[in-house]
Design a protein around this motif. Sequence first.
Motif, PDB file in Angstrom:
ATOM      1  N   MET A 392     -21.489  44.842 -14.653  1.00 50.91           N
ATOM      2  CA  MET A 392     -20.362  43.954 -15.309  1.00 50.91           C
ATOM      3  C   MET A 392     -20.499  43.568 -16.775  1.00 50.91           C
ATOM      4  SD  MET A 392     -18.601  42.440 -12.754  1.00 50.91           S
ATOM      5  CE  MET A 392     -18.365  44.438 -12.743  1.00 50.91           C
ATOM      6  N   PHE A 393     -21.778  43.950 -17.232  1.00 54.19           N
ATOM      7  CA  PHE A 393     -21.829  43.872 -18.771  1.00 54.19           C
ATOM      8  C   PHE A 393     -21.642  45.159 -19.572  1.00 54.19           C
ATOM      9  CE2 PHE A 393     -25.012  40.860 -16.758  1.00 54.19           C
ATOM     10  CZ  PHE A 393     -24.752  39.705 -17.675  1.00 54.19           C
ATOM     11  N   ASN A 394     -21.246  46.185 -18.674  1.00 56.41           N
ATOM     12  CA  ASN A 394     -20.656  47.237 -19.035  1.00 56.41           C
ATOM     13  C   ASN A 394     -19.042  47.380 -19.033  1.00 56.41           C
ATOM     14  OD1 ASN A 394     -21.818  49.740 -20.459  1.00 56.41           O
ATOM     15  ND2 ASN A 394     -22.610  50.494 -18.542  1.00 56.41           N
ATOM     16  N   LEU A 395     -18.572  46.815 -17.687  1.00 54.02           N
ATOM     17  CA  LEU A 395     -17.439  46.456 -17.516  1.00 54.02           C
ATOM     18  C   LEU A 395     -16.585  45.562 -18.788  1.00 54.02           C
ATOM     19  CD1 LEU A 395     -14.652  47.245 -15.969  1.00 54.02           C
ATOM     20  CD2 LEU A 395     -15.318  45.229 -14.477  1.00 54.02           C
ATOM     21  N   TYR A 396     -17.416  44.421 -18.897  1.00 57.89           N
ATOM     22  CA  TYR A 396     -16.688  43.323 -20.009  1.00 57.89           C
ATOM     23  C   TYR A 396     -17.919  42.960 -20.716  1.00 57.89           C
ATOM     24  CZ  TYR A 396     -13.160  40.618 -21.535  1.00 57.89           C
ATOM     25  OH  TYR A 396     -12.288  39.883 -22.385  1.00 57.89           O
ATOM     26  N   LYS A 397     -18.070  43.346 -21.990  1.00 53.56           N
ATOM     27  CA  LYS A 397     -18.987  43.181 -23.031  1.00 53.56           C
ATOM     28  C   LYS A 397     -19.526  41.553 -23.370  1.00 53.56           C
ATOM     29  CE  LYS A 397     -20.803  44.871 -27.379  1.00 53.56           C
ATOM     30  NZ  LYS A 397     -20.607  45.867 -28.494  1.00 53.56           N
ATOM     31  N   PHE A 398     -18.195  40.766 -23.621  1.00 53.93           N
ATOM     32  CA  PHE A 398     -18.312  39.516 -24.132  1.00 53.93           C
ATOM     33  C   PHE A 398     -18.101  38.239 -23.000  1.00 53.93           C
ATOM     34  CE2 PHE A 398     -16.780  42.300 -27.819  1.00 53.93           C
ATOM     35  CZ  PHE A 398     -18.198  42.093 -28.276  1.00 53.93           C
ATOM     36  N   GLU A 399     -18.372  37.368 -23.630  1.00 56.58           N
ATOM     37  CA  GLU A 399     -18.354  35.932 -22.625  1.00 56.58           C
ATOM     38  C   GLU A 399     -16.941  35.399 -22.806  1.00 56.58           C
ATOM     39  OE1 GLU A 399     -22.298  36.218 -23.647  1.00 56.58           O
ATOM     40  OE2 GLU A 399     -21.624  37.352 -22.224  1.00 56.58           O
ATOM     41  N   ASN A 400     -16.085  36.087 -22.992  1.00 58.15           N
ATOM     42  CA  ASN A 400     -14.515  35.491 -23.193  1.00 58.15           C
ATOM     43  C   ASN A 400     -14.245  35.016 -21.874  1.00 58.15           C
ATOM     44  OD1 ASN A 400     -14.403  36.359 -25.815  1.00 58.15           O
ATOM     45  ND2 ASN A 400     -14.014  38.544 -25.015  1.00 58.15           N
ATOM     46  N   MET A 401     -13.313  33.815 -22.178  1.00 62.15           N
ATOM     47  CA  MET A 401     -12.389  33.103 -20.926  1.00 62.15           C
ATOM     48  C   MET A 401     -11.345  33.811 -20.721  1.00 62.15           C
ATOM     49  SD  MET A 401     -13.645  29.343 -21.256  1.00 62.15           S
ATOM     50  CE  MET A 401     -13.434  29.026 -22.988  1.00 62.15           C
ATOM     51  N   LYS A 528     -14.753  29.209 -16.762  1.00 64.99           N
ATOM     52  CA  LYS A 528     -15.917  29.977 -16.750  1.00 64.99           C
ATOM     53  C   LYS A 528     -15.702  31.615 -17.500  1.00 64.99           C
ATOM     54  CE  LYS A 528     -18.562  28.388 -12.754  1.00 64.99           C
ATOM     55  NZ  LYS A 528     -17.775  27.418 -12.246  1.00 64.99           N
ATOM     56  N   ASP A 529     -16.476  32.322 -17.832  1.00 68.78           N
ATOM     57  CA  ASP A 529     -16.394  33.405 -18.589  1.00 68.78           C
ATOM     58  C   ASP A 529     -15.721  34.581 -17.599  1.00 68.78           C
ATOM     59  OD1 ASP A 529     -18.681  35.763 -18.245  1.00 68.78           O
ATOM     60  OD2 ASP A 529     -19.120  33.695 -17.904  1.00 68.78           O
ATOM     61  N   LEU A 530     -14.786  35.516 -18.269  1.00 68.78           N
ATOM     62  CA  LEU A 530     -14.063  36.525 -17.302  1.00 68.78           C
ATOM     63  C   LEU A 530     -15.052  37.473 -16.622  1.00 68.78           C
ATOM     64  CD1 LEU A 530     -11.436  37.819 -16.669  1.00 68.78           C
ATOM     65  CD2 LEU A 530     -11.489  38.813 -18.844  1.00 68.78           C
ATOM     66  N   ARG A 531     -16.190  37.595 -17.240  1.00 64.19           N
ATOM     67  CA  ARG A 531     -17.132  38.392 -16.363  1.00 64.19           C
ATOM     68  C   ARG A 531     -17.542  37.834 -15.129  1.00 64.19           C
ATOM     69  NH1 ARG A 531     -21.416  38.075 -19.484  1.00 64.19           N
ATOM     70  NH2 ARG A 531     -20.469  40.010 -20.869  1.00 64.19           N
TER      71      ARG A 531
END
Length: 575
Positions: A392-401, A528-531
């Motif tokens: 999941m940290f590869n698929l989406y790098k940042f804690e964006n909403m 919550k964040d998108l991840r």
Amino acid sequence: MKKYVCLAALLSLGATLCSASNEKEVVLKMIETSDVHGCYFPYDFIRQTPVKGGLAHVSTYVNQLRKEYGDHLILMDNGDILQGQPVAYYYNFIDTVSTHVCADMLNYMKYDVATMGNHDVETGHAVYDRWAKQCNAPVLGANIVDAATGEPYFPPYKVLERGGVKVAVLGMITPGIPSWLPENLWKGLRFEEMEQCAKKWTEIIRKRENPDILVGLFHSGPEGNKLNGIVENASADVARNVPGFDVVFMGHDHRRHCKKILNVAGDSVLIIDPANMAKVVSEVTFTLKMKKGKVVGKSVQGKLSDVTCVPADEAFMKHFAPQQEATSSFVSRKIGSISAPINARDAFFGPSGFVDLIHQMQLDLTGADLSFCAPLSPTAEIAKGDIYMSDMFNLYKFENMLYVMELTGKEIKGFLEMSYALWTNRMTSADDHLLLINDKPNNFGWFCNPSFNFDSAAGIRYTVDVTKPEGEKIEIECMADGTPFSLDKTYKVAVNSYRGNGGGDLLTKGAGIDKKELPSRIVFSTDKDLRYYLMKHIERVGELHPHALNQWKFIPEEWTVPAAKRDRETVFGGK
């Protein structure tokens, strides 16, 4: 003989060699880490492989220096330490009961002072307020102002006394936070411009403290890049235009710097930046001559020191083994599977399974008409088979909403025109580059601009004519389902919170929306964040079947297809 041995030992500690004239020499050592981004252990929890660098290596290096300098060593962190590796995420949002591992580590390593970074603010009040309270060292932020009181939300500066020398450290953050992050993450705060803030606080510090050394600890690059009239990187401007600083420690831009510049008073100021991921530290040595308790002369030298050359601190690793094990268990949890491999590299040359998977999830999660998304990490990939939390940290790098915003068709076209202008070259022959790339790699790799601003769209069918200038590249044919697309109609568009708050200027300069108007365009936001929602989506569906949606393409294809092959070889070595 013993007397002379003791004097030599004191000299190695920067203490003295007293003379008949009552003069002595004091040597201070200052070490800065910056933009650690969760690299605490010499281990990449995303790829689950050992790496060189991280606070464990810094700990070894600092311990070696402390044997020589004792308490004449000052250790500082310059922000963006709470985001990046999953270990930070785990103690930000999963285990919120234990002492935050980052606070625990800064205390263990005896940090003297720290600052806030923009990615620390990104974690939200609950996280950074808890972390700052748990840190023994003060977390500074002179230009982070409590909107209700007009006073700094964090301590503006810290005074340290070492060997009779008074050192004042002023901390600041890049003021660009409102251009990137939703207000709920920094509710009740405002961010002053750095130069204005520095002028105010240096005067206060001179009058109140009269320090022998003035240090700037600024989470901001040296210069350049205005965001809605605010200077994002202003550290060199402050060093140059605000007299009094002996050294300015920088961060934020992930670039190594070490040089001296002249300020407006004609004095030399050292500016230094160790870049990111705790592979290098800024190392500054002050040599001061003192007479009757007063500094009568000083010199400053700086260098960037590679800490990957020393082993990780075994005592550090043993002390924090439980936290490492907890994080390993977290990232090793299986959440689903994927039927085909995906990688971000494909996204630069056309529709891709990687980015289109995120597009489809954003559309499914929100019910929006369109989705905007960029490849946040150009080399990210997920292998076929089981998907783990680490992926999941590869698929989406940042804690964006995730936001849904209302945009007109004209604004959507303007947004895409700017995105592809940042991304693609204007081809004048079949031999030209398709991508807008440099002659050699720089801070963004081969790209002239950061790839996290290379947004494509899903939900519409369009072409990108790379022979045309910005404003004429994009031809939107229809909605994805074949219904007409209108420049005058208003559509619901799924975007991440970085983009929705004006990050990358695609909504402001590209779509032409006034920055102040952006909040009113948001009709939905996740809490919550998108991840987190991507993870829940994968758990729900079980197995992903990624595929390119093929809703857009580069034209003319007789030029762009062979150019894409050449550029892929240049940028990614043909991978």
